[in-house]
Design a protein around this motif. Structure first.
Motif, PDB file in Angstrom:
ATOM      1  N   SER A 524       1.547   1.796  14.405  1.00  0.00           N
ATOM      2  CA  SER A 524       2.560   1.138  12.665  1.00  0.00           C
ATOM      3  C   SER A 524       1.633   1.367  10.989  1.00  0.00           C
ATOM      4  N   ARG A 525       0.387   0.760  11.166  1.00  0.00           N
ATOM      5  CA  ARG A 525      -0.048   0.352  10.494  1.00  0.00           C
ATOM      6  C   ARG A 525      -0.648   1.683  10.020  1.00  0.00           C
ATOM      7  N   THR A 526      -1.166   2.893  10.936  1.00  0.00           N
ATOM      8  CA  THR A 526      -1.469   4.042  10.670  1.00  0.00           C
ATOM      9  C   THR A 526      -0.200   5.339  10.028  1.00  0.00           C
ATOM     10  N   LYS A 527       0.597   5.032  10.701  1.00  0.00           N
ATOM     11  CA  LYS A 527       1.461   5.473  10.012  1.00  0.00           C
ATOM     12  C   LYS A 527       2.142   4.877   8.504  1.00  0.00           C
ATOM     13  N   GLU A 528       2.301   3.703   8.478  1.00  0.00           N
ATOM     14  CA  GLU A 528       1.932   3.252   6.630  1.00  0.00           C
ATOM     15  C   GLU A 528       1.394   3.435   5.808  1.00  0.00           C
ATOM     16  N   LEU A 529      -0.224   3.382   6.165  1.00  0.00           N
ATOM     17  CA  LEU A 529      -1.264   4.297   5.903  1.00  0.00           C
ATOM     18  C   LEU A 529      -0.977   5.837   5.046  1.00  0.00           C
ATOM     19  N   LEU A 530      -0.884   6.386   6.398  1.00  0.00           N
ATOM     20  CA  LEU A 530      -0.815   8.201   5.757  1.00  0.00           C
ATOM     21  C   LEU A 530       0.958   8.465   5.546  1.00  0.00           C
ATOM     22  N   THR A 531       1.801   7.448   5.311  1.00  0.00           N
ATOM     23  CA  THR A 531       3.218   8.409   4.570  1.00  0.00           C
ATOM     24  C   THR A 531       2.901   7.588   2.968  1.00  0.00           C
ATOM     25  N   VAL A 544      -5.771   8.132  -1.708  1.00  0.00           N
ATOM     26  CA  VAL A 544      -5.884   6.402  -2.244  1.00  0.00           C
ATOM     27  C   VAL A 544      -6.790   6.831  -3.015  1.00  0.00           C
ATOM     28  N   ASP A 545      -7.160   5.072  -3.365  1.00  0.00           N
ATOM     29  CA  ASP A 545      -7.701   4.806  -4.613  1.00  0.00           C
ATOM     30  C   ASP A 545      -9.113   4.552  -3.676  1.00  0.00           C
ATOM     31  N   MET A 546     -10.055   4.888  -4.126  1.00  0.00           N
ATOM     32  CA  MET A 546     -11.780   5.147  -4.351  1.00  0.00           C
ATOM     33  C   MET A 546     -12.696   5.688  -5.095  1.00  0.00           C
ATOM     34  N   ALA A 547     -13.770   4.806  -5.009  1.00  0.00           N
ATOM     35  CA  ALA A 547     -14.788   5.254  -5.870  1.00  0.00           C
ATOM     36  C   ALA A 547     -15.775   7.189  -5.898  1.00  0.00           C
ATOM     37  N   SER A 548     -14.990   6.988  -4.560  1.00  0.00           N
ATOM     38  CA  SER A 548     -15.908   8.218  -4.176  1.00  0.00           C
ATOM     39  C   SER A 548     -15.044   9.142  -4.503  1.00  0.00           C
ATOM     40  N   LEU A 549     -13.975   9.789  -4.506  1.00  0.00           N
ATOM     41  CA  LEU A 549     -12.518  10.366  -4.771  1.00  0.00           C
ATOM     42  C   LEU A 549     -12.471  10.259  -6.177  1.00  0.00           C
ATOM     43  N   LYS A 550     -12.505  11.632  -6.764  1.00  0.00           N
ATOM     44  CA  LYS A 550     -11.895  11.912  -8.387  1.00  0.00           C
ATOM     45  C   LYS A 550     -11.454  13.184  -8.758  1.00  0.00           C
ATOM     46  N   MET A 551     -10.631  13.304  -9.288  1.00  0.00           N
ATOM     47  CA  MET A 551      -9.573  14.790  -9.450  1.00  0.00           C
ATOM     48  C   MET A 551     -10.805  15.198 -10.949  1.00  0.00           C
ATOM     49  N   PRO A 552     -10.444  17.105 -10.136  1.00  0.00           N
ATOM     50  CA  PRO A 552     -11.946  17.564 -11.176  1.00  0.00           C
ATOM     51  C   PRO A 552     -10.579  16.993 -12.822  1.00  0.00           C
ATOM     52  N   SER A 553     -11.803  17.557 -13.174  1.00  0.00           N
ATOM     53  CA  SER A 553     -10.973  17.913 -14.495  1.00  0.00           C
ATOM     54  C   SER A 553      -9.914  19.194 -14.937  1.00  0.00           C
ATOM     55  N   VAL A 579      -7.043   9.198   6.863  1.00  0.00           N
ATOM     56  CA  VAL A 579      -7.069   8.836   8.279  1.00  0.00           C
ATOM     57  C   VAL A 579      -8.461   8.140   8.077  1.00  0.00           C
ATOM     58  N   LYS A 580      -9.765   8.542   7.408  1.00  0.00           N
ATOM     59  CA  LYS A 580     -10.577   7.642   8.109  1.00  0.00           C
ATOM     60  C   LYS A 580     -10.462   5.983   7.860  1.00  0.00           C
ATOM     61  N   LEU A 581      -9.313   5.552   7.304  1.00  0.00           N
ATOM     62  CA  LEU A 581      -9.138   4.085   6.467  1.00  0.00           C
ATOM     63  C   LEU A 581      -8.350   3.612   7.798  1.00  0.00           C
ATOM     64  N   ALA A 582      -7.370   4.287   7.624  1.00  0.00           N
ATOM     65  CA  ALA A 582      -6.375   4.363   9.633  1.00  0.00           C
ATOM     66  C   ALA A 582      -7.285   3.667  10.532  1.00  0.00           C
ATOM     67  N   ASP A 584     -10.455   2.556  10.628  1.00  0.00           N
ATOM     68  CA  ASP A 584     -11.263   1.755  10.860  1.00  0.00           C
ATOM     69  C   ASP A 584     -10.632   0.321  10.590  1.00  0.00           C
ATOM     70  N   GLU A 585      -9.382   0.390  10.290  1.00  0.00           N
ATOM     71  CA  GLU A 585      -8.469  -0.645  10.086  1.00  0.00           C
ATOM     72  C   GLU A 585      -8.394  -0.610  11.908  1.00  0.00           C
ATOM     73  N   ALA A 586      -7.679   0.985  11.998  1.00  0.00           N
ATOM     74  CA  ALA A 586      -7.650   0.713  14.422  1.00  0.00           C
ATOM     75  C   ALA A 586      -8.789   0.207  14.822  1.00  0.00           C
ATOM     76  N   ARG A 587     -10.291   0.180  14.091  1.00  0.00           N
ATOM     77  CA  ARG A 587     -11.524  -0.326  15.199  1.00  0.00           C
ATOM     78  C   ARG A 587     -11.508  -2.060  14.702  1.00  0.00           C
ATOM     79  N   VAL A 588     -10.921  -2.451  13.532  1.00  0.00           N
ATOM     80  CA  VAL A 588     -10.759  -4.202  13.703  1.00  0.00           C
ATOM     81  C   VAL A 588      -9.403  -4.241  14.150  1.00  0.00           C
ATOM     82  N   THR A 589      -8.668  -3.784  14.923  1.00  0.00           N
ATOM     83  CA  THR A 589      -7.438  -5.062  15.277  1.00  0.00           C
ATOM     84  C   THR A 589      -7.901  -4.022  16.701  1.00  0.00           C
ATOM     85  N   THR A 590      -8.921  -2.994  17.265  1.00  0.00           N
ATOM     86  CA  THR A 590      -9.164  -2.716  18.400  1.00  0.00           C
ATOM     87  C   THR A 590      -9.867  -3.573  18.917  1.00  0.00           C
TER      88      THR A 590
END
Length: 835
Positions: A524-531, A544-553, A579-582, A584-590
């Motif tokens: 459920s959490r993976t579907k929610e994040l990816l949708t 996703v909003d992450m400092a390491s990801l930026k749109m090109p100018s 997908v990576k965030l999903a 990571d959250e799956a690892r915590v849940t597991t």
């Protein structure tokens, strides 16, 4: 040699006169004979019962319970400062142990046999709690068993006779190295030998004749004593040892039709007096020459001799019982002769041991008397050559002291059984001491047949039953100890096993629930994040909003193609990061679910049971599979890259797919989309959500009038103007949305080809959920396996304890029954300490 007789005068002088009291002799003899017959019948019944008892013990040893061989050691003596104990004969305290089990140690009290009671063994704690009855001085005087033998075996003693005590090959050391089954086999062999000996005892008791064995050391005067006893010079006599064969002297009148002769038995052939092939016949006068010529051979001679004396004076021709008088070789002549005498004494009713007053008892004599006294409590001892001793009192004292140690029962009856004589003097002139000896021997053999004939069998039964009581008493303590330990084990293991049985289904249900909850939550959490991420990408935003990801100018119109490619890469990378965030959250849940499973293990597994050893490493989830099967499968994939997220670009790896990174004209201007927005019947909400652009305004303006559409030139001009406005003003913000819409459309198109579960969101949700379920299922399997192993172990413990309990109960009941049966046999045969 010529056979000489004593003078009639001498014989007449030695024949006792008939007194007036002799009239009572027949009646007394008849009463004694009736008593003897009654005792004989009781003894035969006791022999049969003892044999049955020993047979049952052998069967029980082989089939039901390994009978243990006990060792009893003396306890340290009490301090002299302690107050004096009351005058009562308490049982002897001993430390009980077993060679095959050094860990077993118990303090016991061994109670010696008393009249009507068997030797018994009880734990010291039990014996201290019971009040012991007073023991009279008379009962103490009855004891014929040395105190050192009370807590030891007589017949079934395991003595390997290898090495000196204290060495590595001593009996105690050798026995302690044996296994339990080996010791049980040794016991079985000893008991088997005892049963065989009991069969021989029965034949001896049933035999109406009596065998008297005359033996002793070399040059003790055995043959001279026999000649004196017969009042004839029959046996060869010399200063050197001359008797090398077993010479059995029988009454010729009663057994051989009055013919005096010698039958030389043939080896390996059963002797029969009526069958001449079983023996060689010889004259009595040839006896001395035959013995001298065959001094190195061990043979048995049957000597039939007529004794013309009155039955009241003759031992051989007594008119009551057939007597065979056996003159045996000297004990210490050689090992073969000595062993033969040791073996032969078991067939004998009465042992007459001739010892030289000059040498006393040699080592061979002591060993023989020790062996014989185990069966024959009473031994007739003749101290020969007594007249040659100067200090007769000292000689008598030393000899009696040795007899006391070797045969206590004989010492107690020394007045009748121990005689100090000189056979040489008696054969020449006759002596009162020898007359007294002869009278005592006749009385012992003929009148007191209960002692001479039955006492050896009674003594042997007494010893074997005492050994059995000691053996079963020790094993009863072991059985009781094992029964208590088994009951304690059952009290400890049964509740745990029942709890595990009752909680097994609950554990399985809880594990399934944890597994299902974890897999459902991650899906459920993976579907929610990816949708949400895919919706953002379709709007031209990063998933996703992450400092390491930026749109090109925007690089300008000239580099617009590279700009579109960089935008596509950034948007695809944001989906990969979603997908990576999903994951990571799956690892915590597991991890949380694994902890719940471990908690269920602590709740349901008993203490002392090893927990699952497998360690959960969250970082190992979703890692690339490097096994051979995975590599083999990857070779058959026609398109797409094999990544951690799976095949065909699902999950992590979208930004690395060439087909997804490929840039086209439609990434710059989505004509199809704009057409349907302008001319199609797209939903109003979609139109409202679409941002206003210069091109759309121009398009709306053109399409507002139906007549304007007929004018191609104005339309073309308007389009040109709109395109110029689009490129100049809206292209930098439109390209991300266009690329995002095309990414979503591409993923949707792939989903149509694979089905409902092939969508980007659903595929990753299934993959993440499956990985979580796999981890949780593995953890659940480990716990179930530990639980199953623990329950099987507890079940084996309970079954083993129940088996021990059943066997120990059976053994305890059997050993107690053997003790009762042994006491009944004693009462039946009248076996007491006087036996």
């Amino acid at each position: 040699m010529a056979v000489s007789y004593y003078s009639p005068a001498s014989r007449k002088q030695q024949i006792p006169q008939v007194s007036e009291e002799s009239a009572e002799a027949p009646r007394v003899a008849q009463d004694m004979q009736e008593a003897y017959v009654g005792a004989k019948e009781r003894l035969l019944n006791a022999i049969d019962s003892t044999k049955s008892l020993l047979g049952g013990l052998r069967d029980f040893n082989k089939k039901s319970w390994v009978v243990r061989y006990p060792q009893l050691q003396e306890q340290p003596e009490e301090s002299a400062e302690q107050p004096a104990l009351p005058k009562r004969r308490k049982g002897m305290r001993r430390s009980l142990s077993f060679p095959d089990d050094p860990n077993f140690q118990a303090e016991v009290v061994v109670n010696p046999a008393r009249a009507g009671m068997a030797r018994s063994m009880t734990l010291a704690s039990v014996a201290d709690a019971e009040e012991e009855p007073e023991t009279t001085q008379q009962e103490s005087a009855e004891g014929l068993i040395p105190s050192a033998d009370i807590a030891d075996f007589h017949v079934i003693r395991l003595d390997l006779k290898l090495g000196a005590h204290g060495s590595t090959s001593s009996p105690a050391t050798l026995v302690s190295q044996l296994e339990k089954s080996s010791i049980a086999n040794l016991l079985d062999e000893r008991i088997s030998n005892a049963v065989t000996h009991i069969d021989r005892l029965r034949l001896r008791v049933e035999d109406t004749s009596s065998k008297v064995l005359v033996t002793g050391d070399l040059n003790a005067g055995k043959s001279t004593f026999v000649n004196t006893l017969l009042r004839r010079q029959v046996m060869p006599v010399d200063q050197q040892p001359c008797t090398t064969a077993f010479c059995e002297i029988h009454d010729a009148v009663a057994e051989n039709d009055g013919k005096e002769e010698v039958h030389i038995l043939k080896d390996g052939v059963s002797y029969s007096k009526e069958d001449d092939s079983t023996f060689t016949r010889a004259a009595l006068s040839d006896l001395e020459s035959f013995v001298s010529e065959n001094e190195n051979e061990s043979q048995v001679l049957k000597i039939y001799l007529s004794d013309t004396r009155d039955p009241a004076s003759s031992l051989l021709h007594n008119g009551v019982v057939d007597i065979s008088l056996i003159d045996a070789p000297g004990l210490n002549r050689d090992l073969v002769k000595t062993t033969s005498v040791f073996t032969r004494q078991e067939e004998i009713d009465v042992v007459v041991f001739v010892v030289s007053a000059e040498n006393h008892f040699t080592l061979s004599a002591k060993e023989f008397l020790t062996t014989a006294s185990k069966e024959k409590a009473y031994i007739f001892i003749v101290v020969n050559k007594y007249d040659h001793i100067r200090d007769k009192a000292k000689c008598k004292r030393l000899v009696l002291q040795q007899i006391k140690e070797l045969s206590p029962a004989t010492y107690e009856n020394a007045e009748e059984l121990v005689h100090f004589v000189d056979s040489v003097a008696a054969i020449e002139n006759g002596t009162p001491s020898f007359d007294e000896l002869e009278s005592s021997l006749r009385s012992f053999v003929l009148v007191k047949r209960s002692k001479s004939k039955l006492a050896p069998a009674s003594t042997y039964l007494h010893h074997i039953l005492s050994d059995v009581n000691l053996l079963v008493g020790a094993n009863a303590i072991v059985a009781e100890s094992e029964l208590k330990r088994a009951l304690d084990d059952l009290d400890r293991s049964r509740p745990v096993l029942e709890k595990m049985k009752n909680g097994r289904q609950a554990l399985e249900d809880s594990l399934e629930s944890v597994e299902e909850e974890g897999a459902t939550a991650t899906r459920s959490r993976t579907k929610e994040l990816l949708t949400a991420a895919l919706d953002r990408v379709s709007q031209g935003k990063l998933g996703v909003d992450m400092a390491s990801l930026k749109m090109p100018s925007y690089p300008g119109l000239l580099n617009i193609w590279d700009y579109a490619r960089d935008v596509k890469y950034a948007l695809l990378a944001s989906l990969d990061m979603a997908v990576k965030l999903a994951e990571d959250e799956a690892r915590v849940t597991t991890s949380n679910s694994v902890n719940k499973i471990n908690g269920l293990g602590d709740e349901h597994l008993p203490e002392g049971i090893e927990r699952p050893r497998r360690v959960f490493i969250p970082e190992a989830m979703f890692s690339p599979r490097t096994d051979k099967n995975a590599r083999r499968k990857s070779r058959h994939v026609s398109s797409g890259a094999v990544v951690a997220g799976g095949m065909l670009g699902l999950g992590i790896g979208l930004a690395r797919r060439p087909d997804m990174l490929e840039t086209s004209f439609f990434d710059l201007f989505d004509v199809h989309h704009q057409f349907w927005v302008t001319f199609g019947d797209k939903k109003a909400e979609d139109e409202e959500e679409s941002p206003m652009t210069a091109l759309s305004v121009a398009s709306v303006g053109i399409g507002a009038s139906e007549s304007a559409r007929k004018w191609a030139a104005p339309v073309l001009g308007a389009v040109t103007i709109g395109a110029a406005v689009y490129f100049v003003l809206e292209l930098p913000s439109t390209i991300p949305r266009t690329v995002g819409r095309r990414i979503k459309a591409t993923l949707a198109k792939e989903a149509e080809e694979r089905g409902a579960e092939g969508t980007f969101v659903e595929s990753n949700a299934i993959r993440v959920s499956r990985e979580t379920r796999k981890v949780l299922r593995l953890a659940s399997w480990d716990l179930k396996e530990c639980f199953r192993t623990a329950m099987d172990e507890k079940n084996r413990e309970v079954q083993g304890a129940e088996d021990v309990e059943r066997k120990a109960k059976k053994a305890l009941e059997y050993f107690l029954s053997v003790e009762r049966e042994s006491s009944e046999v004693r009462k039946l045969a009248g076996l007491g300490l006087t036996a």
